[in-house]
Design an enzyme around this catalytic site. Structure first.
Site, PDB file in Angstrom:
ATOM      1  N   TYR A 108     -40.257   7.788  75.197  1.00  0.00           N
ATOM      2  CA  TYR A 108     -40.824   6.455  75.379  1.00  0.00           C
ATOM      3  C   TYR A 108     -40.285   5.565  74.265  1.00  0.00           C
ATOM      4  CZ  TYR A 108     -44.186   2.631  75.491  1.00  0.00           C
ATOM      5  OH  TYR A 108     -44.747   1.394  75.560  1.00  0.00           O
ATOM      6  N   GLU A 196     -39.637  -2.551  77.388  1.00  0.00           N
ATOM      7  CA  GLU A 196     -40.007  -1.131  77.387  1.00  0.00           C
ATOM      8  C   GLU A 196     -39.021  -0.289  78.195  1.00  0.00           C
ATOM      9  OE1 GLU A 196     -44.319   0.352  78.258  1.00  0.00           O
ATOM     10  OE2 GLU A 196     -43.183   0.643  80.106  1.00  0.00           O
TER      11      GLU A 196
END
Ligand code: GDP
Ligand code: MN
Length: 390
Positions: A108, A196
């Site tokens: 992530y 992201e």
């Protein structure tokens, strides 16, 4: 300057194109609106592909909106299936067809605003993939966070610190540093509130690759990014807000039943407070702005009345730059189009108010002298409507 409350979300394929501009490696692929196109793209790419629903919500994988296909025929089948889906209430209109990656590890990686610290924060976790919310809730220590000074920008040592903390093997640090830089640029140059990558993967053939992308742009900065504004997916956003934006109105839907049309943000808040003071609930916040034209007023009334909860409309117009007669003409024009069935209460003061009131006299509108009077009459009108219903 109108303040919109709705940030602009980019689709995955748009986010990844943006990432690619800043040197972040992404899989080869293209977006398709039909299953036939998806097949065509799969043929061009050759080999295994992944078919990905393009909707502006997360969790597509879990909802069955991300599927691997071994050949063009299966790509077409899966595209047919995914294009017929609804994910969290949103119909899938497009799919992204990407070269499939063989994944070794999912990471992530994101930059967002830390409101409390009033600074951008870069976050990463070796536990990337579809369950990052769960990681954040249950094992927050698995997410590393580093604040970035907006003036200095991201420093090289910061990217290295992150790589080390998430135990990224050393051979990837250089590429990871370049991706961190690209992500920082994508975020800062475009006035994003979120950039992201989840997952950023290590592939079996030992490359870093951004498999998913999510970018949210601060709506108040959109005027600086006309190129991004064109990416806005009007279809996917709520109708009334979009309509309001088209006319330069600031509209926020609320839960109550008294529609409010007001000029000026401060006056709109005051109006909502007074409505509440007299026991009513505003159905919306709406600022038609200064110098509103008749056309704008008509659009505003249409938007207010498109909310089925609205049982009365309160106009509170303080004439200054906005002239009372213009507003009245706008209301009359709107009435010819929309024929509202709900009572309308008007308080009109200031420039050309007298003329405005005269124009409205025939339109069966309830006039009020003061804001308190207008609020009381609106609350009473709603109460009467409720009695009529039961
Ligand atoms: P999201 O669920 O909306 O976040 O959609 P993602 O694009 O992140 O996809 C969800 C999951 O599907 C990823 O975490 C991967 O595990 C998997 N996935 C996506 N693309 C590929 C791919 O090219 N190859 C493989 N093997 N899995 C993929
Ligand atoms: Mn994802």
């Amino acid at each position: 300057m109108p303040v919109h409350e709705d940030p602009m979300k980019l689709h995955e394929y748009q986010s990844k194109q943006l990432f690619s501009k800043y040197g972040i490696p992404i899989p080869k692929g293209r977006v398709a609106a039909t299953a036939g196109e998806a097949r065509q793209i799969a043929e061009e790419l050759g080999g295994r592909v992944v078919i990905k629903s393009q909707v502006l919500v997360g969790g597509r994988g879990k909802a069955g909106g991300v599927k691997l296909a071994k050949d063009p025929q299966e790509a077409e089948q899966l595209a047919t299936q995914i294009l017929g889906m609804e994910i969290k209430g949103l119909p899938v209109r497009k799919v992204l067809v990407d070269e499939a990656a063989a994944i070794d590890q999912e990471i992530y990686f994101a930059v967002t605003n830390d409101r409390a610290a009033r600074k951008p924060v870069m976050m990463a976790s070796s536990a990337g993939g579809i369950d990052i919310e769960e990681v954040a809730a249950k094992t927050p220590e698995k997410i590393v966070k580093i604040h970035v000074d907006p003036l200095l920008g991201l420093r090289d040592y910061q990217a290295r610190d992150i790589a080390a903390t998430i135990d990224l093997p050393r051979e990837y640090w250089k590429d990871f540093g370049a991706i961190a830089n690209g992500l920082w640029k994508a975020y800062s140059i475009n006035d994003a509130t979120l950039a992201e990558i989840n997952p950023l993967v290590i592939t079996k053939d030992k490359r870093l690759l951004a498999l998913d992308g999510k970018v949210i742009i601060d709506d108040n900065a959109l005027f600086r990014h006309s190129d991004l504004g064109e990416m806005r997916d009007i279809d996917e956003e709520a109708g009334a807000e979009t309509e309001a934006r088209k006319y330069g109105l600031t509209y926020i839907k609320l839960e109550g039943d008294i529609g409010c049309m007001v000029n000026g943000a401060g006056l709109a808040m005051t109006t909502m407070d007074i409505v509440k003071l007299f026991g009513g609930e505003p159905a919306n916040f709406l600022d038609i702005g200064g110098g509103a034209s008749a056309e704008k007023v008509a659009a505003a009334l249409r938007i207010i009345l498109s909310d089925p909860n609205v049982k009365a409309v309160l106009f509170n117009i303080f004439g200054g730059i906005t002239r009372g007669d213009e507003v009245a003409r706008g209301i009359l024009a709107a009435l010819q189009e929309v024929k509202p069935k709900v009572p309308m209460i008007v308080r009109l003061v200031g420039t050309n108010a007298e003329e405005g009131r005269k124009l409205l006299a025939d339109a069966k509108m309830i006039t009020a002298e003061t804001l308190a009077d207008a609020a009381k009459k609106s609350v009473a009108a709603v109460a009467a409507a409720m009695r009529g219903q039961s």
